[in-house]
Design a protein around this motif. Sequence first.
Motif, PDB file in Angstrom:
ATOM      1  N   LYS A 212      -6.102  15.861  20.063  1.00  0.00           N
ATOM      2  CA  LYS A 212      -5.921  16.363  18.834  1.00  0.00           C
ATOM      3  C   LYS A 212      -4.861  15.636  17.737  1.00  0.00           C
ATOM      4  CE  LYS A 212      -9.062  20.340  19.209  1.00  0.00           C
ATOM      5  NZ  LYS A 212      -8.996  22.281  19.243  1.00  0.00           N
ATOM      6  N   ILE A 213      -3.944  16.194  18.126  1.00  0.00           N
ATOM      7  CA  ILE A 213      -2.306  15.355  17.107  1.00  0.00           C
ATOM      8  C   ILE A 213      -2.521  14.029  17.600  1.00  0.00           C
ATOM      9  CG2 ILE A 213      -2.585  17.334  16.908  1.00  0.00           C
ATOM     10  CD1 ILE A 213       0.513  16.885  19.245  1.00  0.00           C
ATOM     11  N   LYS A 214      -3.413  13.659  18.423  1.00  0.00           N
ATOM     12  CA  LYS A 214      -3.296  11.928  18.712  1.00  0.00           C
ATOM     13  C   LYS A 214      -3.101  11.137  17.862  1.00  0.00           C
ATOM     14  CE  LYS A 214      -7.670   9.837  19.528  1.00  0.00           C
ATOM     15  NZ  LYS A 214      -8.046  10.650  18.200  1.00  0.00           N
ATOM     16  N   ASP A 215      -2.918  11.140  16.385  1.00  0.00           N
ATOM     17  CA  ASP A 215      -2.647  10.127  15.360  1.00  0.00           C
ATOM     18  C   ASP A 215      -1.703  10.403  14.827  1.00  0.00           C
ATOM     19  OD1 ASP A 215      -5.449   9.120  15.375  1.00  0.00           O
ATOM     20  OD2 ASP A 215      -6.129  10.506  14.099  1.00  0.00           O
ATOM     21  N   LYS A 216      -0.888  12.242  15.524  1.00  0.00           N
ATOM     22  CA  LYS A 216       0.210  12.080  14.406  1.00  0.00           C
ATOM     23  C   LYS A 216       1.194  11.060  15.520  1.00  0.00           C
ATOM     24  CE  LYS A 216      -0.794  16.901  12.569  1.00  0.00           C
ATOM     25  NZ  LYS A 216      -0.766  18.338  12.022  1.00  0.00           N
ATOM     26  N   ILE A 217       1.090  11.677  16.520  1.00  0.00           N
ATOM     27  CA  ILE A 217       1.700  11.113  17.557  1.00  0.00           C
ATOM     28  C   ILE A 217       1.838   9.770  17.720  1.00  0.00           C
ATOM     29  CG2 ILE A 217       2.680  12.989  18.166  1.00  0.00           C
ATOM     30  CD1 ILE A 217       0.580  13.176  20.493  1.00  0.00           C
ATOM     31  N   SER A 218       0.930   9.171  17.604  1.00  0.00           N
ATOM     32  CA  SER A 218       0.313   7.172  17.839  1.00  0.00           C
ATOM     33  C   SER A 218       1.300   6.402  18.255  1.00  0.00           C
ATOM     34  CB  SER A 218      -0.860   7.039  16.766  1.00  0.00           C
ATOM     35  OG  SER A 218      -0.159   6.575  15.792  1.00  0.00           O
ATOM     36  N   GLU A 219       2.652   6.486  17.310  1.00  0.00           N
ATOM     37  CA  GLU A 219       3.562   5.146  17.655  1.00  0.00           C
ATOM     38  C   GLU A 219       4.354   6.336  18.921  1.00  0.00           C
ATOM     39  OE1 GLU A 219       4.491   2.764  15.619  1.00  0.00           O
ATOM     40  OE2 GLU A 219       2.299   3.574  14.917  1.00  0.00           O
ATOM     41  N   LEU A 220       4.149   7.405  19.120  1.00  0.00           N
ATOM     42  CA  LEU A 220       5.239   8.063  20.405  1.00  0.00           C
ATOM     43  C   LEU A 220       4.131   7.525  22.007  1.00  0.00           C
ATOM     44  CD1 LEU A 220       5.833  10.917  18.323  1.00  0.00           C
ATOM     45  CD2 LEU A 220       7.380   8.773  19.258  1.00  0.00           C
ATOM     46  N   ILE A 221       3.201   7.497  21.892  1.00  0.00           N
ATOM     47  CA  ILE A 221       1.931   7.728  23.055  1.00  0.00           C
ATOM     48  C   ILE A 221       1.625   6.964  23.389  1.00  0.00           C
ATOM     49  CG2 ILE A 221       2.407  10.271  22.716  1.00  0.00           C
ATOM     50  CD1 ILE A 221      -1.052   9.194  21.724  1.00  0.00           C
ATOM     51  N   ASN A 222       0.956   6.444  24.900  1.00  0.00           N
ATOM     52  CA  ASN A 222       0.512   5.231  25.183  1.00  0.00           C
ATOM     53  C   ASN A 222      -1.617   6.126  24.959  1.00  0.00           C
ATOM     54  OD1 ASN A 222      -1.443   3.419  26.585  1.00  0.00           O
ATOM     55  ND2 ASN A 222       0.898   3.380  28.576  1.00  0.00           N
ATOM     56  N   LYS A 223      -1.831   5.568  23.721  1.00  0.00           N
ATOM     57  CA  LYS A 223      -3.135   6.091  23.912  1.00  0.00           C
ATOM     58  C   LYS A 223      -3.841   5.989  25.101  1.00  0.00           C
ATOM     59  CE  LYS A 223      -3.873   6.355  18.989  1.00  0.00           C
ATOM     60  NZ  LYS A 223      -4.169   6.048  18.092  1.00  0.00           N
ATOM     61  N   LYS A 224      -4.220   4.658  25.766  1.00  0.00           N
ATOM     62  CA  LYS A 224      -4.579   4.855  27.131  1.00  0.00           C
ATOM     63  C   LYS A 224      -4.776   5.712  28.282  1.00  0.00           C
ATOM     64  CE  LYS A 224      -5.486  -0.778  26.419  1.00  0.00           C
ATOM     65  NZ  LYS A 224      -4.457  -1.944  27.165  1.00  0.00           N
ATOM     66  N   ILE A 225      -3.265   5.785  28.214  1.00  0.00           N
ATOM     67  CA  ILE A 225      -2.999   7.223  29.100  1.00  0.00           C
ATOM     68  C   ILE A 225      -3.607   8.498  28.970  1.00  0.00           C
ATOM     69  CG2 ILE A 225      -0.751   8.067  30.483  1.00  0.00           C
ATOM     70  CD1 ILE A 225      -1.116   5.545  31.390  1.00  0.00           C
ATOM     71  N   LEU A 226      -3.122   8.664  27.938  1.00  0.00           N
ATOM     72  CA  LEU A 226      -4.216   9.909  27.129  1.00  0.00           C
ATOM     73  C   LEU A 226      -5.421   9.997  27.502  1.00  0.00           C
ATOM     74  CD1 LEU A 226      -4.208  12.341  25.671  1.00  0.00           C
ATOM     75  CD2 LEU A 226      -4.654  11.603  23.792  1.00  0.00           C
ATOM     76  N   PHE A 227      -6.277   8.525  27.615  1.00  0.00           N
ATOM     77  CA  PHE A 227      -7.982   8.329  27.866  1.00  0.00           C
ATOM     78  C   PHE A 227      -8.142   9.368  29.239  1.00  0.00           C
ATOM     79  CE2 PHE A 227      -8.371   7.948  23.705  1.00  0.00           C
ATOM     80  CZ  PHE A 227      -8.864   8.212  23.331  1.00  0.00           C
ATOM     81  N   LEU A 228      -6.811   8.122  30.350  1.00  0.00           N
ATOM     82  CA  LEU A 228      -7.143   9.247  31.405  1.00  0.00           C
ATOM     83  C   LEU A 228      -6.504   9.859  32.010  1.00  0.00           C
ATOM     84  CD1 LEU A 228      -4.902   5.442  33.155  1.00  0.00           C
ATOM     85  CD2 LEU A 228      -7.383   6.166  33.433  1.00  0.00           C
TER      86      LEU A 228
END
Length: 170
Positions: free
Chosen positions: A101-117
Amino acid sequence: TARTYPAYLVFKPAMILTAILLIKYWIENKKLIQTIENETEKKRYFVLFGVLSALCLIVHSIFLGIHFEYDLYKLFRRFVIVAFIIFEIIAQAILVITLFKIKDKISELINKKILFLKIILVCILSITAFASLPLLISSGHTYFKHALEWNYFVGVILFYLLTFLFWKRR
């Protein structure tokens, strides 16, 4: 192997230490998300289920290597380990949903592929838990239950490895 002497002398304290670190993990995640969302009052149930899971792991670890031939004791140990699994999967699922839900707020800090994993892993763990429940509550199938238990815990632990890979290095 962890239930026999002298192995449980190392394994038990290591599991208790792991559970204490898990409690810290869930509390720190709550603090982090509250900081990102600039709020303090919103309830974060993942920390509740995560801490309950860790407490079940502590109880389970304390009773490793202790044998009683009472059916109530065996039921208690099964209940504790099942509660650990249920609470852990609920906590992981709620945390992943919150991060999504907050992935857009933290997109610079995270790896979105890992979130989906992580999302896929939690789905697989949940489906596996529900699909294997009939076999787990029945008698017999001992080898399947042991194989499932060890492989399932590898999946649960993989969640924490993915957390390590989730955050980008600065």
